[in-house]
Motif scaffolding. Sequence first.
Motif, PDB file in Angstrom:
ATOM      1  N   PRO A 199      35.887  14.556  44.086  1.00 46.34           N
ATOM      2  CA  PRO A 199      34.972  13.968  45.072  1.00 46.34           C
ATOM      3  C   PRO A 199      33.752  13.389  44.353  1.00 46.34           C
ATOM      4  O   PRO A 199      33.410  13.820  43.255  1.00 46.34           O
ATOM      5  CB  PRO A 199      34.592  15.153  45.956  1.00 46.34           C
ATOM      6  CG  PRO A 199      34.886  16.357  45.147  1.00 46.34           C
ATOM      7  CD  PRO A 199      35.985  15.998  44.200  1.00 46.34           C
ATOM      8  N   GLY A 200      33.106  12.430  44.969  1.00 50.49           N
ATOM      9  CA  GLY A 200      31.963  11.791  44.329  1.00 50.49           C
ATOM     10  C   GLY A 200      30.644  12.180  44.971  1.00 50.49           C
ATOM     11  O   GLY A 200      30.599  12.685  46.088  1.00 50.49           O
ATOM     12  N   ASN A 201      29.582  11.934  44.237  1.00 49.42           N
ATOM     13  CA  ASN A 201      28.217  12.072  44.743  1.00 49.42           C
ATOM     14  C   ASN A 201      27.970  13.415  45.433  1.00 49.42           C
ATOM     15  O   ASN A 201      27.464  13.467  46.554  1.00 49.42           O
ATOM     16  CB  ASN A 201      27.906  10.906  45.694  1.00 49.42           C
ATOM     17  CG  ASN A 201      26.433  10.795  45.993  1.00 49.42           C
ATOM     18  OD1 ASN A 201      25.587  11.228  45.216  1.00 49.42           O
ATOM     19  ND2 ASN A 201      26.118  10.213  47.144  1.00 49.42           N
ATOM     20  N   VAL A 202      28.310  14.505  44.749  1.00 49.81           N
ATOM     21  CA  VAL A 202      28.074  15.843  45.302  1.00 49.81           C
ATOM     22  C   VAL A 202      26.575  16.106  45.278  1.00 49.81           C
ATOM     23  O   VAL A 202      25.905  15.878  44.270  1.00 49.81           O
ATOM     24  CB  VAL A 202      28.833  16.913  44.496  1.00 49.81           C
ATOM     25  CG1 VAL A 202      28.522  18.301  45.014  1.00 49.81           C
ATOM     26  CG2 VAL A 202      30.334  16.650  44.563  1.00 49.81           C
ATOM     27  N   ARG A 203      26.059  16.585  46.409  1.00 46.88           N
ATOM     28  CA  ARG A 203      24.611  16.789  46.504  1.00 46.88           C
ATOM     29  C   ARG A 203      24.304  17.887  47.515  1.00 46.88           C
ATOM     30  O   ARG A 203      25.129  18.221  48.363  1.00 46.88           O
ATOM     31  CB  ARG A 203      23.915  15.496  46.909  1.00 46.88           C
ATOM     32  CG  ARG A 203      24.391  14.957  48.246  1.00 46.88           C
ATOM     33  CD  ARG A 203      24.217  13.444  48.360  1.00 46.88           C
ATOM     34  NE  ARG A 203      24.720  12.926  49.614  1.00 46.88           N
ATOM     35  CZ  ARG A 203      25.987  12.602  49.855  1.00 46.88           C
ATOM     36  NH1 ARG A 203      26.903  12.770  48.922  1.00 46.88           N
ATOM     37  NH2 ARG A 203      26.349  12.110  51.017  1.00 46.88           N
ATOM     38  N   ILE A 204      23.104  18.425  47.408  1.00 47.72           N
ATOM     39  CA  ILE A 204      22.593  19.373  48.395  1.00 47.72           C
ATOM     40  C   ILE A 204      21.663  18.568  49.286  1.00 47.72           C
ATOM     41  O   ILE A 204      20.663  18.024  48.827  1.00 47.72           O
ATOM     42  CB  ILE A 204      21.875  20.552  47.717  1.00 47.72           C
ATOM     43  CG1 ILE A 204      22.871  21.330  46.858  1.00 47.72           C
ATOM     44  CG2 ILE A 204      21.222  21.446  48.765  1.00 47.72           C
ATOM     45  CD1 ILE A 204      22.261  22.404  46.006  1.00 47.72           C
ATOM     46  N   THR A 205      22.013  18.477  50.569  1.00 52.00           N
ATOM     47  CA  THR A 205      21.253  17.619  51.478  1.00 52.00           C
ATOM     48  C   THR A 205      20.162  18.367  52.227  1.00 52.00           C
ATOM     49  O   THR A 205      19.273  17.753  52.790  1.00 52.00           O
ATOM     50  CB  THR A 205      22.185  16.941  52.500  1.00 52.00           C
ATOM     51  OG1 THR A 205      22.857  17.948  53.255  1.00 52.00           O
ATOM     52  CG2 THR A 205      23.200  16.048  51.795  1.00 52.00           C
TER      53      THR A 205
END
Length: 173
Positions: A87-93
């Motif tokens: 998966p791409g662009n893994v982030r904590i939102t």
Amino acid sequence: MNVELAVATAEPSGAGATPPYTCLPLNSVSRRGRAAVNGWQTTAVRLTGLSGTVHAIGVRLTVTTGPVRWRLGGLAVHDGSTPPAAPGNVRITAATGGDLRFAWDAAVGDVRHYELHRVLPDGTRRFLGGTAQRAYFVPGLQPEQGERTARFEVRAVGELYLASAPMTVTHTW
């Protein structure tokens, strides 16, 4: 009991005739995937030595004595097995204390679900959850073993349960 996978790569000789099966023993095939759970077992069979189109598939059970207790839970035929892309662009939102909301972009390929793990300071991984969506909320996390920054991994899992390479994101406590 002997279990065999019967594969026919040609049509039957005539109407009502049995297809010309090649039987592949499953008892001697190496097991792949999870170990037996509640009596269920997953077996992968490579159709090496066969060519052409698969026209029919069957299961042959040979029992010498006693009753038969066997059930086919699912059957799938695939042309190769490749894990999906990561998966791409893994982030904590969002982060409030130990409550974290993760999000990521969809992985390319056939994805069954995504898995989220926490990588502990000793290198082991802790499973936090799985979802078919592209976001996941984890409540109540706390620092482990004196860590200042927590590391998390998200992987895409394909139809054959092959996992992608991990994409990581960190959170500073």
